[in-house]
Design an enzyme around this catalytic site. Structure first.
Site, PDB file in Angstrom:
ATOM      1  N   LYS A   8       0.817  -1.218   0.000  1.00 49.20           N
ATOM      2  CA  LYS A   8       0.000   0.000   0.000  1.00 49.20           C
ATOM      3  C   LYS A   8       0.853   1.273   0.000  1.00 49.20           C
ATOM      4  O   LYS A   8       0.479   2.271  -0.615  1.00 49.20           O
ATOM      5  CB  LYS A   8      -0.946  -0.002   1.192  1.00 49.20           C
ATOM      6  N   THR A   9       2.012   1.230   0.674  1.00 55.55           N
ATOM      7  CA  THR A   9       2.871   2.414   0.703  1.00 55.55           C
ATOM      8  C   THR A   9       3.363   2.758  -0.700  1.00 55.55           C
ATOM      9  O   THR A   9       3.441   3.929  -1.076  1.00 55.55           O
ATOM     10  CB  THR A   9       4.066   2.197   1.651  1.00 55.55           C
ATOM     11  N   ASP A  60      -3.820   7.404   4.727  1.00 56.56           N
ATOM     12  CA  ASP A  60      -3.267   6.064   4.958  1.00 56.56           C
ATOM     13  C   ASP A  60      -3.851   5.495   6.255  1.00 56.56           C
ATOM     14  O   ASP A  60      -4.299   6.250   7.121  1.00 56.56           O
ATOM     15  CB  ASP A  60      -1.743   6.169   5.058  1.00 56.56           C
ATOM     16  N   GLU A  61      -3.812   4.155   6.390  1.00 55.65           N
ATOM     17  CA  GLU A  61      -4.315   3.467   7.593  1.00 55.65           C
ATOM     18  C   GLU A  61      -5.728   3.958   7.934  1.00 55.65           C
ATOM     19  O   GLU A  61      -6.047   4.275   9.088  1.00 55.65           O
ATOM     20  CB  GLU A  61      -3.371   3.688   8.781  1.00 55.65           C
ATOM     21  N   GLN A  77      -7.838  -5.157   9.627  1.00 54.30           N
ATOM     22  CA  GLN A  77      -6.785  -4.758  10.559  1.00 54.30           C
ATOM     23  C   GLN A  77      -7.218  -3.587  11.448  1.00 54.30           C
ATOM     24  O   GLN A  77      -6.388  -2.850  11.971  1.00 54.30           O
ATOM     25  CB  GLN A  77      -5.505  -4.383   9.797  1.00 54.30           C
ATOM     26  N   ARG A  97       2.346 -10.679  10.349  1.00 57.93           N
ATOM     27  CA  ARG A  97       3.658 -10.049  10.515  1.00 57.93           C
ATOM     28  C   ARG A  97       4.763 -11.000  10.066  1.00 57.93           C
ATOM     29  O   ARG A  97       5.894 -10.577   9.816  1.00 57.93           O
ATOM     30  CB  ARG A  97       3.927  -9.692  11.986  1.00 57.93           C
TER      31      ARG A  97
END
Length: 660
Positions: free
Chosen positions: A27-28, A213-214, A244, A603
């Site tokens: 996504k970044t 973002d997020e 998430q 993770r």
């Protein structure tokens, strides 16, 4: 290289866009490439592009990665910040309309509690639980954009009336002393934009394109601010993952995904489901686990990487045995694969679980770092120096005044300070102003008056010094008050005092660099730095300070692990009541706990280890425990259950036993 869905998301400009980005889906890269595309292809003005992230660390990463494609000038013009830093930017611009003076300061939670304690009556001032509930309630009201006046119209019970009475006193004190709390950084600009059409229109012109973002982590007030900034235009891209969303205690709600579709009917939705991080086995298990939640948006992660190893599930007798098993396995795995300790992370639901693991690591002489969220900026010395800086910026900051007036000692006693407080409160002025008021001076002896006068004059001189040499202000303070001597005498321990002095030198060096700036980061003003400290915008400094980049095994809560990745991840404490947490079981909030488990699992890159105990010591007594329900929700073919080798005839538990 971007996949076809990432490319499609980058070129959606005419409609608002929701990018549902699964864990590890790049996504970044999408955010960075979209910013570059807006500037280089669609000719957007960099000054009018705003990218909002969840942490300052993420904002810095985005800016550094933009260096490859954009000029330094373009990067400096783009606003990349947290929501709270964006709120601060608006407040700085509109402080007069908000009724603030220019050099306001910000309270942290400890100072809020101290203030509420001073405002409460004699019966509740020492009731810590009451004060924490009150602080939570005030925060909740501000997140709902409710002023004390609006709250008073809605309350009915005696307790609520008590809460709102203290909310009014708290609000009055903040306004009187030109102070904001953390929630004000969203509350004030949102209410301002909502109620002032002209200012709202001006800011909508400034924000030509907004990227968030997020998205799953924002609360309702942040959503309202976002909506007000972009208006009903199509200049919006949000990137998030509903699977998430793990911060309900901060006000995050799944509701924001429904609101987005409702408030922006032309919304385009792009799903990023290709994971570039984890093995196929881990992703398949994570997909199966999260499918037990009911979702408005469904997605299924996949990977082109190797399918990888099965997920190991360890059973232990107790938490000591659990720590021994897991660390032994990590050591063997490290030797077999020639890894670094920094490739491994042990995650847990609650901070108390780390003590036993730490003991075992120390016994085995294994280097490790605990990411506990306890900033070195919370140490006494750093707080002292920050208080000096706060009072220089805002003379009306009474708590900063009280903290430093006798550090180092200036022979100003408690009786004098008590008289100052009474006089200042009665006349609705700050302690700083009261210190030189002629009506106050006649009540004090000459030596105290001299000390107070010298202090006030010195602070005023520092304020002038700040205008000319801001980058040297902290060194000037430290030298002028002989602060290193004060620290040495205070601790009376050479090793400890030297460590504290090193902390101060690190802080001083960092502050100098931040005030000066560099080719990518513009210089910050001291008042902005102080507020951003309170916002937690410099959390990456702690890792720099503790040298956590060295080869150390990582210990952290699952909440703290979000956004990180490790070759091997172990999640300990997989028991009912531990994970999922007992409070979540009682409150029937298992869905968020399951999302937290999903975050922890994703993770891991190559290997995932899970561990649970049969028994644990609670209040000095061993109690029997049941394995977490999440273990039974994992696919049987992807898990490998490892039974401890003490009693081969003993069954692990009554049902679903996998004999290895």
């Amino acid at each position: 290289m971007l996949n076809k869905f990432q490319k499609k998301a980058i070129h959606i400009i005419d409609n608002p866009c929701l990018i549902l980005a699964g864990a590890g889906s790049g996504k970044t890269s999408v955010i960075i490439n979209k910013v570059i595309t807006l500037i280089t292809i669609y000719r957007y003005d960099p000054k009018k592009i705003f990218a909002v992230t969840f942490t300052n660390k993420a904002a810095k990463e985005i800016k550094y990665r933009l260096c490859k494609k954009l000029t330094i000038k373009q990067i400096q013009d783009i606003t990349v910040s947290t929501f709270h830093a964006l709120g601060l930017k608006i407040i700085r611009s509109e402080y007069k309309t908000l009724g603030l003076k220019k050099n306001f300061t910000l309270f942290d939670e400890d100072e809020q509690l101290r203030l509420l304690k001073s405002l409460a009556d004699i019966h509740t001032k020492n009731d810590v639980l009451f004060l924490k509930k009150l602080l939570y309630q005030i925060s909740n009201w501000k997140n709902k954009l409710l002023t004390p006046q609006l709250v008073r119209k809605q309350i009915h019970s005696f307790v609520e009336k008590k809460y709102v009475f203290l909310y009014e006193k708290y609000d009055f004190f903040l306004k009187q002393h030109n102070i904001l709390d953390f929630n004000d950084l969203i509350f004030l600009p949102t209410v301002l934009l909502k109620n002032n059409i002209y200012i709202r229109f001006c800011w909508q012109k400034k924000v030509q394109y907004l990227l968030v973002d997020e998205y799953q982590d924002i609360n309702i007030s942040q959503y309202q601010l976002m909506k007000l900034l972009c208006g009903y235009n199509s200049n919006l891209t949000v990137v998030g993952d509903n699977d998430q969303s793990i911060y309900s205690w901060r006000g995050a709600q799944q509701k924001i995904f429904y609101l987005l579709k409702q408030d922006f009917p032309s919304l385009d939705i792009i799903k990023l489901e290709q994971n570039y991080r984890s093995s196929g086995c881990i992703l398949h298990a994570a997909n199966i686990l999260i499918s037990n939640n009911i979702n408005f948006f469904n997605k299924k992660l996949f990977s082109t990487l190797d399918y990888g190893n099965k997920i190991f599930v360890f059973m232990s007798i107790n938490e000591i045995h659990e720590a021994q098993q897991i660390i032994q396995h990590i050591q063997k795995h490290k030797c077999r694969h020639n890894n670094q300790y920094s490739d491994y992370a042990i995650l847990y639901r609650s901070n108390y679980q780390v003590k036993v693991v730490e003991s075992e690591l120390i016994y085995r002489n294994i280097p490790y770092v605990v990411h506990a969220g306890q900033s070195f900026f919370s140490s006494l010395e750093i707080k002292d120096l920050l208080a000096y800086l706060r009072l220089i910026v805002n003379h009306e900051d009474d708590l900063a005044f009280l903290r430093i007036i006798n550090i180092p000692r200036r022979r100003i006693g408690l009786i004098t300070l008590s008289k100052l407080k009474i006089f200042a409160t009665k006349n609705q002025i700050s302690l700083f102003v009261a210190s030189t008021d002629k009506r106050m001076i006649i009540q004090l002896n000459k030596s105290v008056v001299s000390q107070l006068n010298d202090f006030v004059v010195w602070i005023l001189q520092l304020s002038s010094y700040l205008l000319n040499k801001p980058e040297s202000i902290l060194d000037y303070i430290i030298n002028d008050i002989n602060y290193f001597d004060w620290v040495t005498n205070y601790y009376n321990n050479t090793v400890l005092s030297e460590r504290r002095i090193q902390d101060i030198l690190f802080f001083s060096k960092w502050l100098y660099k931040t005030l000066v700036g560099n080719s990518i980061t513009v210089p910050l003003k001291l008042e902005d730095i102080l507020i951003r400290f309170m916002c937690g915008d410099f959390e990456n400094l702690d890792s720099d300070h503790t040298n956590s980049k060295f080869d150390k095994l990582h210990l952290m809560t699952i909440h703290a692990s979000k956004g990180l990745e490790f070759s091997v991840v172990c999640i300990i404490g997989m028991e009912e009541g531990t994970f999922p947490h007992q409070k979540s079981i009682i409150d029937n909030n298992i869905t968020e706990e399951r999302r937290l488990m999903y975050v922890g699992m994703t993770r891991a890159k190559t290997q995932l280890l899970l561990s649970f105990c049969k028994n644990k010591r609670k209040f000095g007594v061993f109690v029997s425990l049941q394995p977490s329900r999440f273990l039974f929700e994992l696919p049987r073919k992807e898990t490998y259950w490892v039974k401890y080798h003490i009693n081969h005839n003993e069954k692990i538990f009554n049902k679903k036993v996998y004999n290895i």
